[in-house]
Design a protein around this motif. Structure first.
Motif, PDB file in Angstrom:
ATOM      1  N   PHE A 107      23.614 -25.830 -83.570  1.00  0.00           N
ATOM      2  CA  PHE A 107      22.225 -25.551 -83.184  1.00  0.00           C
ATOM      3  C   PHE A 107      21.578 -26.828 -82.659  1.00  0.00           C
ATOM      4  N   LEU A 108      20.734 -26.678 -81.675  1.00  0.00           N
ATOM      5  CA  LEU A 108      19.905 -27.801 -81.241  1.00  0.00           C
ATOM      6  C   LEU A 108      18.528 -27.599 -81.848  1.00  0.00           C
ATOM      7  N   HIS A 109      18.207 -28.436 -82.819  1.00  0.00           N
ATOM      8  CA  HIS A 109      16.910 -28.329 -83.477  1.00  0.00           C
ATOM      9  C   HIS A 109      16.363 -29.736 -83.694  1.00  0.00           C
ATOM     10  N   GLY A 110      15.172 -29.951 -83.213  1.00  0.00           N
ATOM     11  CA  GLY A 110      14.543 -31.248 -83.371  1.00  0.00           C
ATOM     12  C   GLY A 110      13.111 -31.183 -82.886  1.00  0.00           C
ATOM     13  N   ALA A 111      12.482 -32.350 -82.797  1.00  0.00           N
ATOM     14  CA  ALA A 111      11.088 -32.413 -82.365  1.00  0.00           C
ATOM     15  C   ALA A 111      10.826 -33.735 -81.654  1.00  0.00           C
ATOM     16  N   TRP A 112       9.980 -33.657 -80.622  1.00  0.00           N
ATOM     17  CA  TRP A 112       9.469 -34.864 -79.988  1.00  0.00           C
ATOM     18  C   TRP A 112       8.310 -35.362 -80.835  1.00  0.00           C
ATOM     19  N   ILE A 113       8.337 -36.634 -81.166  1.00  0.00           N
ATOM     20  CA  ILE A 113       7.332 -37.218 -82.051  1.00  0.00           C
ATOM     21  C   ILE A 113       6.741 -38.448 -81.368  1.00  0.00           C
ATOM     22  N   ASP A 114       5.409 -38.520 -81.332  1.00  0.00           N
ATOM     23  CA  ASP A 114       4.754 -39.718 -80.805  1.00  0.00           C
ATOM     24  C   ASP A 114       5.123 -40.886 -81.697  1.00  0.00           C
ATOM     25  N   ALA A 115       5.592 -41.963 -81.098  1.00  0.00           N
ATOM     26  CA  ALA A 115       6.107 -43.093 -81.864  1.00  0.00           C
ATOM     27  C   ALA A 115       5.057 -44.160 -82.150  1.00  0.00           C
ATOM     28  N   ASP A 116       3.898 -44.074 -81.530  1.00  0.00           N
ATOM     29  CA  ASP A 116       2.887 -45.118 -81.721  1.00  0.00           C
ATOM     30  C   ASP A 116       1.973 -44.841 -82.907  1.00  0.00           C
ATOM     31  N   GLN A 117       2.516 -44.178 -83.902  1.00  0.00           N
ATOM     32  CA  GLN A 117       1.801 -43.945 -85.149  1.00  0.00           C
ATOM     33  C   GLN A 117       2.534 -44.682 -86.272  1.00  0.00           C
ATOM     34  N   ASP A 118       1.941 -44.700 -87.453  1.00  0.00           N
ATOM     35  CA  ASP A 118       2.571 -45.391 -88.582  1.00  0.00           C
ATOM     36  C   ASP A 118       3.919 -44.771 -88.905  1.00  0.00           C
ATOM     37  N   ALA A 119       4.810 -45.602 -89.438  1.00  0.00           N
ATOM     38  CA  ALA A 119       6.158 -45.147 -89.786  1.00  0.00           C
ATOM     39  C   ALA A 119       6.110 -43.980 -90.762  1.00  0.00           C
ATOM     40  N   GLU A 120       5.200 -44.005 -91.703  1.00  0.00           N
ATOM     41  CA  GLU A 120       5.117 -42.914 -92.687  1.00  0.00           C
ATOM     42  C   GLU A 120       4.699 -41.611 -92.008  1.00  0.00           C
ATOM     43  N   ASP A 121       3.851 -41.677 -91.009  1.00  0.00           N
ATOM     44  CA  ASP A 121       3.463 -40.471 -90.265  1.00  0.00           C
ATOM     45  C   ASP A 121       4.642 -39.915 -89.471  1.00  0.00           C
ATOM     46  N   ILE A 122       5.477 -40.796 -88.947  1.00  0.00           N
ATOM     47  CA  ILE A 122       6.689 -40.338 -88.261  1.00  0.00           C
ATOM     48  C   ILE A 122       7.596 -39.634 -89.261  1.00  0.00           C
TER      49      ILE A 122
END
Length: 184
Positions: free
Chosen positions: A22-37
């Motif tokens: 399965f291809l499952h994932g998400a695009w995540i904005d990286a310019d936020q705190d590491a804990e938010d990522i």
């Protein structure tokens, strides 16, 4: 500076899903705190289709990224590093990425950001243009003219060659320009 569409992002994939086809994932904005990522990664893992076949979904990998201006990330790059790089690019633009790709100080991105802020001199059309602007800013060109020197006889290209041997270095910038940095 960056526009909203240029925000550095990472695509984080669920490895349990990937290993089960399965291809499952998400695009995540990286310019936020590491804990938010990390929170966004946990949310992505919770919705993985691999849970439905009884697999445990707790491992992830960065399978793609964009907006990092040529900086390479590994599949398991620490989120602290990803966040710090993205924030530095958001704050300083592609000049930081050019600097980081050439010069890295210590293990922490923060060390390189601090050095970048000290070393970055700007974007110029050429090394000669940088030299002429520096000489103009410090009053040297005016002093030479006041002393009766004809600036047309000065080889600014040669001065630039000398300056860029030991004191400065340049990296390519868009539109045939250069980023100029000082050696420390």
């Amino acid at each position: 500076m960056l526009t909203l569409t240029d925000t550095p992002r990472i695509y984080v994939a669920c490895l349990a899903a990937y290993n089960n086809g399965f291809l499952h994932g998400a695009w995540i904005d990286a310019d936020q705190d590491a804990e938010d990522i990390r929170k966004e990664v946990r949310e992505m893992l919770k919705t993985s289709p691999a849970w439905k076949i009884g697999d445990i979904c707790e491992e992830w990998a960065i399978h793609d990224y964009e907006g990092f201006e040529g900086i390479r990330l590994s599949e398991w790059e620490p989120f602290e590093t990803v966040s710090a790089l993205a924030q530095a690019i958001a704050d300083h633009g592609p000049a930081f990425a050019a600097y980081y790709s050439t010069v890295t100080y210590g293990d922490r991105v923060a060390d390189t950001v601090a050095r970048f802020e000290e070393d970055y001199r700007g974007t110029y059309d050429s090394k000669k243009d940088f030299v002429m602007e520096m000489l103009d800013e410090c009053g040297t060109l005016d002093a030479w003219e006041a002393a009766g020197m004809n600036l047309g006889y000065i080889d600014f290209e040669a001065i630039a060659r000398d300056w860029f041997i030991n004191d400065y270095f340049a990296e390519p910038a868009p539109n045939y320009q250069i980023y100029v940095f000082a050696y420390q």
